[in-house]
Design a protein around this motif. Structure first.
Motif, mmCIF file in Angstrom:
data_model
loop_
_atom_site.group_PDB
_atom_site.id
_atom_site.type_symbol
_atom_site.label_atom_id
_atom_site.label_comp_id
_atom_site.label_asym_id
_atom_site.label_seq_id
_atom_site.Cartn_x
_atom_site.Cartn_y
_atom_site.Cartn_z
ATOM 1 N N ALA A 69 43.274 63.102 -0.989
ATOM 2 C CA ALA A 69 43.859 63.917 -2.054
ATOM 3 C C ALA A 69 42.981 65.108 -2.399
ATOM 4 O O ALA A 69 43.479 66.151 -2.831
ATOM 5 C CB ALA A 69 44.087 63.054 -3.292
ATOM 6 N N ALA A 70 41.681 64.985 -2.207
ATOM 7 C CA ALA A 70 40.759 66.084 -2.502
ATOM 8 C C ALA A 70 40.569 67.017 -1.306
ATOM 9 O O ALA A 70 40.127 68.162 -1.465
ATOM 10 C CB ALA A 70 39.409 65.521 -2.931
ATOM 11 N N TRP A 71 40.912 66.559 -0.117
ATOM 12 C CA TRP A 71 40.607 67.274 1.129
ATOM 13 C C TRP A 71 41.184 68.688 1.199
ATOM 14 O O TRP A 71 40.470 69.620 1.594
ATOM 15 C CB TRP A 71 41.100 66.428 2.313
ATOM 16 C CG TRP A 71 40.886 67.027 3.657
ATOM 17 C CD1 TRP A 71 39.765 66.952 4.436
ATOM 18 C CD2 TRP A 71 41.836 67.790 4.415
ATOM 19 N NE1 TRP A 71 39.952 67.603 5.628
ATOM 20 C CE2 TRP A 71 41.220 68.134 5.643
ATOM 21 C CE3 TRP A 71 43.150 68.210 4.183
ATOM 22 C CZ2 TRP A 71 41.859 68.883 6.621
ATOM 23 C CZ3 TRP A 71 43.796 68.956 5.151
ATOM 24 C CH2 TRP A 71 43.156 69.289 6.357
ATOM 25 N N PRO A 72 42.459 68.952 0.845
ATOM 26 C CA PRO A 72 42.993 70.310 1.005
ATOM 27 C C PRO A 72 42.260 71.383 0.193
ATOM 28 O O PRO A 72 42.244 72.547 0.595
ATOM 29 C CB PRO A 72 44.454 70.178 0.552
ATOM 30 C CG PRO A 72 44.793 68.757 0.869
ATOM 31 C CD PRO A 72 43.542 68.014 0.477
ATOM 32 N N ASP A 73 41.659 71.009 -0.936
ATOM 33 C CA ASP A 73 40.837 71.975 -1.664
ATOM 34 C C ASP A 73 39.472 72.115 -1.009
ATOM 35 O O ASP A 73 38.906 73.213 -0.956
ATOM 36 C CB ASP A 73 40.664 71.545 -3.117
ATOM 37 C CG ASP A 73 41.810 71.997 -4.010
ATOM 38 O OD1 ASP A 73 42.605 72.856 -3.580
ATOM 39 O OD2 ASP A 73 41.924 71.469 -5.134
ATOM 40 N N CYS A 74 38.943 71.013 -0.508
ATOM 41 C CA CYS A 74 37.629 71.054 0.142
ATOM 42 C C CYS A 74 37.638 71.986 1.347
ATOM 43 O O CYS A 74 36.687 72.760 1.556
ATOM 44 C CB CYS A 74 37.223 69.634 0.556
ATOM 45 S SG CYS A 74 35.575 69.512 1.292
ATOM 46 N N LEU A 136 48.942 63.420 5.726
ATOM 47 C CA LEU A 136 48.830 62.509 4.585
ATOM 48 C C LEU A 136 47.987 63.143 3.482
ATOM 49 O O LEU A 136 48.313 63.043 2.287
ATOM 50 C CB LEU A 136 48.213 61.189 5.024
ATOM 51 C CG LEU A 136 47.954 60.156 3.922
ATOM 52 C CD1 LEU A 136 49.247 59.760 3.203
ATOM 53 C CD2 LEU A 136 47.255 58.922 4.504
ATOM 54 N N ALA A 137 46.905 63.817 3.863
ATOM 55 C CA ALA A 137 46.060 64.491 2.877
ATOM 56 C C ALA A 137 46.833 65.589 2.154
ATOM 57 O O ALA A 137 46.727 65.740 0.929
ATOM 58 C CB ALA A 137 44.821 65.068 3.559
ATOM 59 N N PHE A 138 47.609 66.361 2.903
ATOM 60 C CA PHE A 138 48.405 67.403 2.268
ATOM 61 C C PHE A 138 49.402 66.810 1.266
ATOM 62 O O PHE A 138 49.563 67.321 0.158
ATOM 63 C CB PHE A 138 49.153 68.216 3.325
ATOM 64 C CG PHE A 138 48.327 69.260 4.018
ATOM 65 C CD1 PHE A 138 47.476 70.094 3.301
ATOM 66 C CD2 PHE A 138 48.405 69.437 5.398
ATOM 67 C CE1 PHE A 138 46.718 71.071 3.929
ATOM 68 C CE2 PHE A 138 47.657 70.415 6.037
ATOM 69 C CZ PHE A 138 46.808 71.232 5.304
ATOM 70 N N VAL A 139 50.072 65.740 1.642
ATOM 71 C CA VAL A 139 51.045 65.125 0.733
ATOM 72 C C VAL A 139 50.356 64.634 -0.533
ATOM 73 O O VAL A 139 50.806 64.908 -1.663
ATOM 74 C CB VAL A 139 51.776 63.951 1.421
ATOM 75 C CG1 VAL A 139 52.641 63.200 0.411
ATOM 76 C CG2 VAL A 139 52.646 64.451 2.566
ATOM 77 N N ALA A 140 49.253 63.898 -0.370
ATOM 78 C CA ALA A 140 48.543 63.345 -1.527
ATOM 79 C C ALA A 140 48.086 64.444 -2.473
ATOM 80 O O ALA A 140 48.131 64.299 -3.700
ATOM 81 C CB ALA A 140 47.349 62.516 -1.054
ATOM 82 N N HIS A 141 47.671 65.567 -1.899
ATOM 83 C CA HIS A 141 47.189 66.674 -2.723
ATOM 84 C C HIS A 141 48.325 67.475 -3.345
ATOM 85 O O HIS A 141 48.287 67.807 -4.539
ATOM 86 C CB HIS A 141 46.319 67.595 -1.863
ATOM 87 C CG HIS A 141 45.669 68.694 -2.633
ATOM 88 N ND1 HIS A 141 44.450 68.556 -3.265
ATOM 89 C CD2 HIS A 141 46.073 69.970 -2.883
ATOM 90 C CE1 HIS A 141 44.134 69.693 -3.870
ATOM 91 N NE2 HIS A 141 45.105 70.566 -3.655
ATOM 92 N N PHE A 142 49.329 67.785 -2.555
ATOM 93 C CA PHE A 142 50.389 68.665 -3.037
ATOM 94 C C PHE A 142 51.254 68.009 -4.105
ATOM 95 O O PHE A 142 51.766 68.706 -4.988
ATOM 96 C CB PHE A 142 51.256 69.139 -1.876
ATOM 97 C CG PHE A 142 50.541 70.048 -0.906
ATOM 98 C CD1 PHE A 142 49.411 70.765 -1.291
ATOM 99 C CD2 PHE A 142 50.987 70.183 0.401
ATOM 100 C CE1 PHE A 142 48.751 71.590 -0.398
ATOM 101 C CE2 PHE A 142 50.337 71.010 1.293
ATOM 102 C CZ PHE A 142 49.213 71.719 0.898
ATOM 103 N N VAL A 143 51.424 66.699 -4.049
ATOM 104 C CA VAL A 143 52.144 66.029 -5.139
ATOM 105 C C VAL A 143 51.385 66.229 -6.445
ATOM 106 O O VAL A 143 51.976 66.474 -7.503
ATOM 107 C CB VAL A 143 52.346 64.534 -4.833
ATOM 108 C CG1 VAL A 143 52.888 63.807 -6.074
ATOM 109 C CG2 VAL A 143 53.310 64.343 -3.671
ATOM 110 N N GLY A 144 50.055 66.170 -6.376
ATOM 111 C CA GLY A 144 49.255 66.472 -7.557
ATOM 112 C C GLY A 144 49.393 67.917 -7.977
ATOM 113 O O GLY A 144 49.605 68.225 -9.156
#
Length: 283
Positions: A69-74, A136-144
């Motif tokens: 969930a933090a990866w796309p900003d990182c 999966l990382a994009f989904v977890a982040h973008f929902v947030g």
């Protein structure tokens, strides 16, 4: 070197917001979702994450759902590889006109469209390990992201990025409305007692928050930007679109008004992320 310099300058000038909700909130959303996953979905998420190293971003690992969930900003620190994804974090739908779920989404390059696209990739077992982990990382982040009101609604100000705002001892020259919602306001709202956690919502609340789909959730966020994020500001003109060179103030009344919105949106995001993953990994 020249190409890299041009890319860097273009990213500085781009209207994309800096970070959404901040690391703490994104990880909290992931942990709320993790507690809501079915055994089947949890097993598939674990399977995908076990191969997260295939993405080859050692400074930005994908080892847990919270990491994902933090990866796309990182990976914003790796623009040579991931600049294509920067417009996917937001949508900037005008609050001065009736809601349009398809607005500001050229060629699907916006947060709502990418949730659906990346979820399909993550669920496709024919895809490679790196592609599924990244999706999966994009989904977890973008929902947030889409549950941060200023990632959906705006007053011709790039989701509040153009609204200078004083926050406590931080002067408006250092802060803007969008950044405050992403960072200071979010962390304060989420950590003040009673802090919310993975199992805070009741069963009835979980069911209520799981209703609807991506377009419905976008409309909720848009409406909260219109009814909370902008009108509660002190020294902010009630005009549409916003006037230029605005300098507003975040006072305690604003924080109190926004606190419940932040907490509700984070809880909604966690429950809804779980709902999407449970559906995608049902078999």
């Amino acid at each position: 070197m020249i190409k890299r310099l041009i890319l860097a300058l273009s990213l500085v000038a781009a209207p994309a917001p800096a970070l959404a909700w901040g690391d703490y909130a994104h990880r909290l959303i992931a942990n709320i979702a993790l507690a809501e996953l079915t055994p089947t979905a949890r097993a598939e998420v674990r399977h995908i994450l076990a191969r997260g190293a295939a993405v080859d971003t050692p400074a930005c690992p994908i080892g847990t759902l919270a990491d994902a969930a933090a990866w796309p900003d990182c990976v914003r620190s790796l623009p040579d590889r991931f600049a294509f994804s920067f417009p996917w974090h937001y949508q900037n739908i005008d609050v001065c006109v009736p809601f349009d779920a398809d607005a500001k989404c050229p060629d699907g390059n916006c947060v709502t469209a990418q949730i659906t696209r990346q979820l399909a990739i993550a669920a496709d077992r024919r895809k490679g390990a790196a592609e599924r982990a990244q999706a999966l990382a994009f989904v977890a982040h973008f929902v947030g992201d889409m549950h941060q009101p200023l990632h959906i609604g705006e007053k011709h100000d790039k989701g509040g990025n153009d609204v200078r705002a004083a926050y406590g001892a931080k002067a408006p020259d250092r802060m803007n409305l969008h950044r405050i919602w992403d960072s200071d306001l979010a962390e304060r709202a989420l950590t003040e007692p009673p802090a919310i956690g993975p199992r805070s919502p009741s069963l009835a609340e979980r069911r209520d928050r799981a209703r609807g789909g991506v377009a419905d959730w976008a409309r909720e966020s848009w409406d909260l930007s219109r009814t909370v994020a902008y009108p509660e500001l002190k020294n902010y003109p009630d005009t549409c679109p916003a006037t230029s060179e605005i300098r507003a103030t975040i006072d305690e009344a604003y924080v109190a008004a926004a606190r419940d919105t932040v907490r509700l949106q984070v809880e909604r995001a966690g429950v809804r992320l779980a709902m999407l993953l449970n559906g995608a990994f049902a078999r």
